[in-house]
Design a protein around this motif. Structure first.
Motif, PDB file in Angstrom:
ATOM      1  N   ASN A   5     -26.929 -34.200 -41.332  1.00  0.00           N
ATOM      2  CA  ASN A   5     -27.552 -34.615 -40.092  1.00  0.00           C
ATOM      3  C   ASN A   5     -28.134 -36.008 -40.304  1.00  0.00           C
ATOM      4  OD1 ASN A   5     -28.874 -34.918 -37.708  1.00  0.00           O
ATOM      5  ND2 ASN A   5     -30.215 -33.148 -37.943  1.00  0.00           N
ATOM      6  N   THR A   6     -27.405 -37.028 -39.852  1.00  0.00           N
ATOM      7  CA  THR A   6     -27.841 -38.401 -40.094  1.00  0.00           C
ATOM      8  C   THR A   6     -29.062 -38.773 -39.272  1.00  0.00           C
ATOM      9  OG1 THR A   6     -26.260 -39.181 -38.452  1.00  0.00           O
ATOM     10  CG2 THR A   6     -25.563 -39.192 -40.765  1.00  0.00           C
ATOM     11  N   GLY A   7     -29.294 -38.096 -38.154  1.00  0.00           N
ATOM     12  CA  GLY A   7     -30.475 -38.381 -37.341  1.00  0.00           C
ATOM     13  C   GLY A   7     -31.762 -38.107 -38.101  1.00  0.00           C
ATOM     14  N   SER A   8     -31.773 -37.037 -38.883  1.00  0.00           N
ATOM     15  CA  SER A   8     -32.973 -36.739 -39.667  1.00  0.00           C
ATOM     16  C   SER A   8     -33.167 -37.756 -40.782  1.00  0.00           C
ATOM     17  CB  SER A   8     -32.902 -35.324 -40.245  1.00  0.00           C
ATOM     18  OG  SER A   8     -31.836 -35.233 -41.176  1.00  0.00           O
ATOM     19  N   HIS A   9     -32.059 -38.312 -41.304  1.00  0.00           N
ATOM     20  CA  HIS A   9     -32.180 -39.350 -42.335  1.00  0.00           C
ATOM     21  C   HIS A   9     -32.786 -40.626 -41.760  1.00  0.00           C
ATOM     22  CE1 HIS A   9     -30.186 -36.698 -44.977  1.00  0.00           C
ATOM     23  NE2 HIS A   9     -28.939 -36.993 -44.654  1.00  0.00           N
ATOM     24  N   VAL A  10     -32.422 -40.947 -40.536  1.00  0.00           N
ATOM     25  CA  VAL A  10     -32.980 -42.139 -39.892  1.00  0.00           C
ATOM     26  C   VAL A  10     -34.475 -41.951 -39.655  1.00  0.00           C
ATOM     27  CG1 VAL A  10     -32.903 -43.575 -37.817  1.00  0.00           C
ATOM     28  CG2 VAL A  10     -30.781 -42.799 -38.873  1.00  0.00           C
ATOM     29  N   VAL A  11     -34.870 -40.756 -39.241  1.00  0.00           N
ATOM     30  CA  VAL A  11     -36.294 -40.474 -39.042  1.00  0.00           C
ATOM     31  C   VAL A  11     -37.041 -40.594 -40.371  1.00  0.00           C
ATOM     32  CG1 VAL A  11     -37.949 -38.665 -38.416  1.00  0.00           C
ATOM     33  CG2 VAL A  11     -35.905 -39.031 -37.021  1.00  0.00           C
ATOM     34  N   LYS A  12     -36.461 -40.064 -41.447  1.00  0.00           N
ATOM     35  CA  LYS A  12     -37.082 -40.195 -42.771  1.00  0.00           C
ATOM     36  C   LYS A  12     -37.145 -41.650 -43.206  1.00  0.00           C
ATOM     37  CE  LYS A  12     -36.228 -35.692 -44.811  1.00  0.00           C
ATOM     38  NZ  LYS A  12     -35.653 -34.967 -45.936  1.00  0.00           N
ATOM     39  N   ALA A  13     -36.133 -42.428 -42.834  1.00  0.00           N
ATOM     40  CA  ALA A  13     -36.140 -43.855 -43.188  1.00  0.00           C
ATOM     41  C   ALA A  13     -37.298 -44.560 -42.492  1.00  0.00           C
ATOM     42  CB  ALA A  13     -34.812 -44.502 -42.811  1.00  0.00           C
ATOM     43  N   PHE A  14     -37.507 -44.280 -41.219  1.00  0.00           N
ATOM     44  CA  PHE A  14     -38.635 -44.891 -40.510  1.00  0.00           C
ATOM     45  C   PHE A  14     -39.968 -44.469 -41.133  1.00  0.00           C
ATOM     46  CE2 PHE A  14     -35.739 -45.573 -36.778  1.00  0.00           C
ATOM     47  CZ  PHE A  14     -35.856 -46.952 -36.776  1.00  0.00           C
ATOM     48  N   GLU A  15     -40.080 -43.195 -41.516  1.00  0.00           N
ATOM     49  CA  GLU A  15     -41.307 -42.725 -42.173  1.00  0.00           C
ATOM     50  C   GLU A  15     -41.527 -43.466 -43.493  1.00  0.00           C
ATOM     51  OE1 GLU A  15     -40.790 -38.558 -42.720  1.00  0.00           O
ATOM     52  OE2 GLU A  15     -40.989 -38.077 -40.586  1.00  0.00           O
ATOM     53  N   ALA A  16     -40.467 -43.630 -44.255  1.00  0.00           N
ATOM     54  CA  ALA A  16     -40.579 -44.306 -45.553  1.00  0.00           C
ATOM     55  C   ALA A  16     -40.966 -45.770 -45.378  1.00  0.00           C
ATOM     56  CB  ALA A  16     -39.264 -44.194 -46.319  1.00  0.00           C
ATOM     57  N   PHE A  17     -40.361 -46.447 -44.404  1.00  0.00           N
ATOM     58  CA  PHE A  17     -40.698 -47.854 -44.180  1.00  0.00           C
ATOM     59  C   PHE A  17     -42.124 -48.013 -43.685  1.00  0.00           C
ATOM     60  CE2 PHE A  17     -36.032 -48.588 -44.023  1.00  0.00           C
ATOM     61  CZ  PHE A  17     -35.999 -49.566 -45.004  1.00  0.00           C
ATOM     62  N   GLU A  18     -42.597 -47.091 -42.854  1.00  0.00           N
ATOM     63  CA  GLU A  18     -43.986 -47.168 -42.390  1.00  0.00           C
ATOM     64  C   GLU A  18     -44.969 -46.902 -43.532  1.00  0.00           C
ATOM     65  OE1 GLU A  18     -44.379 -44.556 -39.084  1.00  0.00           O
ATOM     66  OE2 GLU A  18     -43.074 -45.765 -37.798  1.00  0.00           O
ATOM     67  N   ALA A  19     -44.570 -46.035 -44.462  1.00  0.00           N
ATOM     68  CA  ALA A  19     -45.466 -45.701 -45.575  1.00  0.00           C
ATOM     69  C   ALA A  19     -45.474 -46.784 -46.656  1.00  0.00           C
ATOM     70  CB  ALA A  19     -45.062 -44.366 -46.181  1.00  0.00           C
ATOM     71  N   PHE A  20     -44.314 -47.371 -46.959  1.00  0.00           N
ATOM     72  CA  PHE A  20     -44.220 -48.270 -48.115  1.00  0.00           C
ATOM     73  C   PHE A  20     -43.864 -49.701 -47.769  1.00  0.00           C
ATOM     74  CE2 PHE A  20     -42.955 -43.981 -49.504  1.00  0.00           C
ATOM     75  CZ  PHE A  20     -44.057 -43.708 -50.285  1.00  0.00           C
ATOM     76  N   GLY A  21     -43.342 -49.958 -46.587  1.00  0.00           N
ATOM     77  CA  GLY A  21     -43.029 -51.319 -46.183  1.00  0.00           C
ATOM     78  C   GLY A  21     -41.653 -51.776 -46.623  1.00  0.00           C
ATOM     79  N   ARG A  22     -41.477 -51.994 -47.912  1.00  0.00           N
ATOM     80  CA  ARG A  22     -40.200 -52.494 -48.446  1.00  0.00           C
ATOM     81  C   ARG A  22     -39.570 -51.419 -49.313  1.00  0.00           C
ATOM     82  NH1 ARG A  22     -40.924 -58.531 -49.612  1.00  0.00           N
ATOM     83  NH2 ARG A  22     -39.306 -58.106 -51.123  1.00  0.00           N
ATOM     84  N   LEU A  23     -38.257 -51.226 -49.153  1.00  0.00           N
ATOM     85  CA  LEU A  23     -37.560 -50.197 -49.925  1.00  0.00           C
ATOM     86  C   LEU A  23     -36.159 -50.661 -50.303  1.00  0.00           C
ATOM     87  CD1 LEU A  23     -38.265 -46.934 -47.893  1.00  0.00           C
ATOM     88  CD2 LEU A  23     -39.195 -47.521 -50.106  1.00  0.00           C
ATOM     89  N   THR A  24     -35.722 -50.242 -51.475  1.00  0.00           N
ATOM     90  CA  THR A  24     -34.311 -50.360 -51.829  1.00  0.00           C
ATOM     91  C   THR A  24     -33.636 -49.040 -51.452  1.00  0.00           C
ATOM     92  OG1 THR A  24     -34.635 -49.503 -54.062  1.00  0.00           O
ATOM     93  CG2 THR A  24     -34.817 -51.894 -53.775  1.00  0.00           C
ATOM     94  N   ALA A  25     -32.328 -49.020 -51.521  1.00  0.00           N
ATOM     95  CA  ALA A  25     -31.600 -47.799 -51.166  1.00  0.00           C
ATOM     96  C   ALA A  25     -31.921 -46.671 -52.142  1.00  0.00           C
ATOM     97  CB  ALA A  25     -30.101 -48.073 -51.139  1.00  0.00           C
ATOM     98  N   GLN A  26     -32.085 -46.991 -53.424  1.00  0.00           N
ATOM     99  CA  GLN A  26     -32.405 -45.962 -54.415  1.00  0.00           C
ATOM    100  C   GLN A  26     -33.789 -45.371 -54.160  1.00  0.00           C
ATOM    101  OE1 GLN A  26     -30.340 -44.675 -56.895  1.00  0.00           O
ATOM    102  NE2 GLN A  26     -31.950 -43.165 -56.951  1.00  0.00           N
ATOM    103  N   GLU A  27     -34.750 -46.203 -53.817  1.00  0.00           N
ATOM    104  CA  GLU A  27     -36.094 -45.705 -53.524  1.00  0.00           C
ATOM    105  C   GLU A  27     -36.087 -44.829 -52.279  1.00  0.00           C
ATOM    106  OE1 GLU A  27     -38.528 -49.498 -55.401  1.00  0.00           O
ATOM    107  OE2 GLU A  27     -38.079 -49.425 -53.266  1.00  0.00           O
ATOM    108  N   PHE A  28     -35.301 -45.217 -51.263  1.00  0.00           N
ATOM    109  CA  PHE A  28     -35.189 -44.383 -50.077  1.00  0.00           C
ATOM    110  C   PHE A  28     -34.508 -43.057 -50.398  1.00  0.00           C
ATOM    111  CE2 PHE A  28     -32.421 -43.152 -46.442  1.00  0.00           C
ATOM    112  CZ  PHE A  28     -33.416 -42.553 -45.695  1.00  0.00           C
ATOM    113  N   ALA A  29     -33.480 -43.098 -51.253  1.00  0.00           N
ATOM    114  CA  ALA A  29     -32.790 -41.860 -51.642  1.00  0.00           C
ATOM    115  C   ALA A  29     -33.751 -40.917 -52.359  1.00  0.00           C
ATOM    116  CB  ALA A  29     -31.596 -42.178 -52.530  1.00  0.00           C
ATOM    117  N   ASP A  30     -34.612 -41.459 -53.220  1.00  0.00           N
ATOM    118  CA  ASP A  30     -35.591 -40.624 -53.914  1.00  0.00           C
ATOM    119  C   ASP A  30     -36.620 -40.052 -52.937  1.00  0.00           C
ATOM    120  OD1 ASP A  30     -34.324 -41.175 -56.293  1.00  0.00           O
ATOM    121  OD2 ASP A  30     -35.722 -42.762 -56.868  1.00  0.00           O
ATOM    122  N   TYR A  31     -37.045 -40.868 -51.976  1.00  0.00           N
ATOM    123  CA  TYR A  31     -38.039 -40.419 -50.997  1.00  0.00           C
ATOM    124  C   TYR A  31     -37.464 -39.327 -50.096  1.00  0.00           C
ATOM    125  CZ  TYR A  31     -41.243 -40.524 -47.048  1.00  0.00           C
ATOM    126  OH  TYR A  31     -42.123 -40.169 -46.065  1.00  0.00           O
ATOM    127  N   ALA A  32     -36.255 -39.535 -49.601  1.00  0.00           N
ATOM    128  CA  ALA A  32     -35.654 -38.601 -48.648  1.00  0.00           C
ATOM    129  C   ALA A  32     -34.947 -37.435 -49.324  1.00  0.00           C
ATOM    130  CB  ALA A  32     -34.665 -39.347 -47.752  1.00  0.00           C
TER     131      ALA A  32
END
Length: 150
Positions: A5-32
């Protein structure tokens, strides 16, 4: 093949960016808690212009991370609709210097007995030592989203 479900990944991406500001793909993968390739797919899709003509994230910077002993530039994403920072060109001299420095560190003349070795014996010893070393190198100063905010 299972679909995600890619929609939930996009929501997690927005949450991660709001929490941390800057992210690499690996950091987002670890977060999500998703795979690295899925994280790249989500972030690359968010980096493209929509039908409305806006981008959701942009490439703010580039960082060099180690992945299987290879040094690659990795994109650092931020929220917003700004122009992407261009990918840095490879520095051939710096790469060669780093490679030769690593190779020279693996075998040095540490003993008087090594002075009597021939070039072929030194090369063979160097090959055997480099074959025994693990190739996975990780950056010790890399922070992950889970470590950023305790």
């Amino acid at each position: 093949m299972a679909s995600t479900n890619t929609g939930s990944h996009v929501v997690k991406a927005f949450e991660a960016f709001e929490a941390f500001g800057r992210l690499t793909a690996q950091e987002f993968a670890d977060y999500a808690d998703i795979g690295r390739y899925d994280a790249h797919a989500v972030l690359n899709r968010m980096n493209k212009r929509t039908k409305a003509g806006v981008k959701r994230i942009y490439v703010a910077d580039w960082t060099h991370e180690y992945d299987d002993a290879r040094r690659y530039p990795r994109a650092v994403f931020m929220l917003g609709d700004k122009p992407d920072k261009p990918k840095p060109k490879p520095d051939v001299r710096e790469n060669r210097r780093r490679s030769e420095s690593k190779r020279n560190r693996t075998f040095r003349m540490n003993s008087v007995f090594n002075l009597a070795m021939t070039r072929d014996a030194i090369r063979e010893t160097r090959r055997s030592l480099t074959a025994l070393q693990p190739h996975a190198v990780t950056s010790p100063c890399q922070t992950y989203p889970s470590e950023a905010n305790p």
